[in-house]
Design a protein around this motif. Structure first.
Motif, PDB file in Angstrom:
ATOM      1  N   UNK A 253     -18.005   1.419  11.749  1.00  0.00           N
ATOM      2  CA  UNK A 253     -17.183   0.330  12.097  1.00  0.00           C
ATOM      3  C   UNK A 253     -16.433   0.011  13.494  1.00  0.00           C
TER       4      UNK A 253
ATOM      5  N   UNK B 127     -24.799  14.908  -0.604  1.00  0.00           N
ATOM      6  CA  UNK B 127     -24.121  13.546  -0.303  1.00  0.00           C
ATOM      7  C   UNK B 127     -25.133  12.461  -0.861  1.00  0.00           C
TER       8      UNK B 127
ATOM      9  N   UNK C 231     -18.150  11.408  -3.246  1.00  0.00           N
ATOM     10  CA  UNK C 231     -17.541  10.170  -3.624  1.00  0.00           C
ATOM     11  C   UNK C 231     -16.988   9.499  -2.595  1.00  0.00           C
ATOM     12  N   UNK C 232     -16.668  10.114  -1.488  1.00  0.00           N
ATOM     13  CA  UNK C 232     -16.106   9.138  -0.350  1.00  0.00           C
ATOM     14  C   UNK C 232     -16.721   9.595   0.930  1.00  0.00           C
ATOM     15  N   UNK C 233     -16.119   8.708   1.936  1.00  0.00           N
ATOM     16  CA  UNK C 233     -16.811   8.436   3.205  1.00  0.00           C
ATOM     17  C   UNK C 233     -16.229   9.638   4.225  1.00  0.00           C
TER      18      UNK C 233
ATOM     19  N   UNK D  69     -21.867   8.672  -4.847  1.00  0.00           N
ATOM     20  CA  UNK D  69     -21.807   9.019  -3.577  1.00  0.00           C
ATOM     21  C   UNK D  69     -21.667   7.704  -2.697  1.00  0.00           C
ATOM     22  N   UNK D  70     -21.027   8.020  -1.626  1.00  0.00           N
ATOM     23  CA  UNK D  70     -20.645   6.778  -0.787  1.00  0.00           C
ATOM     24  C   UNK D  70     -20.967   7.464   0.570  1.00  0.00           C
ATOM     25  N   UNK D  71     -20.946   6.493   1.512  1.00  0.00           N
ATOM     26  CA  UNK D  71     -20.817   6.812   2.714  1.00  0.00           C
ATOM     27  C   UNK D  71     -20.205   5.698   3.916  1.00  0.00           C
ATOM     28  N   UNK D  72     -19.463   6.295   4.584  1.00  0.00           N
ATOM     29  CA  UNK D  72     -18.747   4.931   5.485  1.00  0.00           C
ATOM     30  C   UNK D  72     -19.702   4.294   6.314  1.00  0.00           C
ATOM     31  N   UNK D  73     -19.818   3.218   6.518  1.00  0.00           N
ATOM     32  CA  UNK D  73     -20.413   2.406   7.481  1.00  0.00           C
ATOM     33  C   UNK D  73     -19.992   2.508   8.923  1.00  0.00           C
TER      34      UNK D  73
END
Lengths: 273, 273
Positions: A273, A258, A222-224, A267-271
């Motif tokens: 940054x 993931x 769900x989150x990064x 499912x998500x992943x943080x780019x």
């Protein structure tokens, strides 16, 4: 970034239930009140007694007494007669269609202590009469809430271990120390273990581990968060330990899980940054 | 005997909708927050912005800006990326399964003024985490309520005639005086008639009569009132007039309708006492 979350693993998802109200009544019945029902509706009838006492007669001849605080659900076809037995009998009456699985027993009185009930029931009625569809829907949502207050029990959970379960669910980062959990329930360790296993089918350690791993899976999908962050949030000493536990439980590496949509919300992943 | 009631004729029953939450998040995102979604869940995602601003990118390339107060619903498969555009972006995120007919539009921002929203959203989360199934269900019911506050509009109702509709629904015993109804809406009689018919498909008189007759039918079938009592409650000058109107509208005498289960919630009659 700050965040709070709640993840419901599939095992905790109880399906859904919605009661669409078609008619609602607040009645203050005198001692002469004695209603014989002539037809047998297909609807479900929910009755909550606020004060006084009434008696229902069912199709099979049973007599049910409803006193103050009692909640009762019965199919319209089964309710043949109802009358006041201690006046004034004040009750609310809700007829409607159930959707989903009915999460309480029919023809069984529930005794609920919910002092706000009468006021909340009275507040639902004007909403149901509103010309505006959204306000009628809001009133129905308010009623669902009321329903959960009127049904105080859920599936026969063992209240002796409630404090331990509560602690485990709200302190996911804490280690699972059986002695402390047993103490919080006022039970000996041996007795606590026995009650816990009878109730959950798992030992406290197994239950705690599963709760953490299901949460880890939800967090991955769900989150990064990084695995290290997730490990810290769940009280694992390192991401290495969490990774091993995940592989053992789900048969795949965290990285693989993931990206798998099955079973988790998304499912998500943080780019970078 | 005293009673209050609300009857929903089939035309006012909007079907049902229930959103089973599988994951909920309260996020306060900084300016670096930029999430690329890797998988395409089957779930529905509901997002409510409390403060700041975020931008969503959908599968078809559209960019949606969400500012404070905005509510947005989107299928998990269609949301590809989301990021902060005015920090801190504070939002709540609800993933889950919809049951019944979704009563709002997807991919369309709704702007709601509901100051209690953030506090209520924060109050739902601990309930979702509770080990007790009943408390999780109660939290979900609280969320349905929140949802109706976030969706301020219902099916494009004409707000110019809202006051008249409101009056008619809450004063069933009052006569239908078009002049007074038009005045309550601040419209000329002619303009009011036109708006009313465009909105409801009926003249004010037709709408008011239908409302009363549907209510009479519900009262006949649900309770033990005499026709005379029902006539008085609905502002008919006599039970004779009501009886005639019922025959004309439903093609049967009140006595016959009282015993017919079809279409109404159920039927009862008071015994001689």
């Amino acid at each position: 970034m700050k965040e709070e979350f709640a993840l419901l693993p599939p095992t905790a998802q109880g399906g859904f239930f919605f009661f669409e109200i078609t008619a609602a009544w607040l009645v203050e019945a005198d001692r002469t009140y004695d209603v014989h029902r002539h037809n047998t509706g297909r609807e479900l009838i929910l009755i909550h007694t606020e004060a006084g006492q009434g008696e229902l007669r069912l199709a099979d001849g049973r007599r049910i007494t409803l006193a103050a605080g009692d909640f009762f659900a019965v199919s319209g076809a089964e309710l043949h007669r109802y009358r006041t037995t201690a006046a004034p009998w004040r009750f609310s009456w809700w007829a409607g269609h159930p959707y989903g699985a009915i999460p309480f027993e029919l023809c069984r009185p529930y005794r609920a202590e919910f002092p706000d009930g009468p006021a909340k029931a009275a507040a639902v009625l004007p909403g149901l009469r509103a010309p505006d569809a959204r306000r009628r829907r809001l009133a129905m949502a308010e009623f669902q809430e009321l329903l959960w207050h009127w049904i105080p029990e859920s599936g026969g959970e063992d209240s002796r271990i409630a404090a331990a379960l509560e602690y485990m669910h709200y302190h996911l980062d804490a280690p699972c120390r059986v002695e402390a959990l047993a103490r919080s329930c006022g039970l000996s360790v041996r007795h606590f273990r026995r009650c816990f296993e009878a109730e959950t089918g798992k030992s406290p350690k197994q239950y705690g581990d599963e709760l953490k791993l299901q949460t880890a899976l939800g967090l991955l999908r769900n989150r990064d968060r990084t695995l290290k962050e997730i490990a810290a949030a769940l009280g694992y000493s390192s991401s290495f330990h969490l990774s091993n536990a995940i592989r053992k439980r789900f048969g795949a590496a965290p990285k693989t899980l993931r990206r798998q949509p099955e079973g988790g919300p998304d499912g998500t992943s943080r780019s970078a940054t």
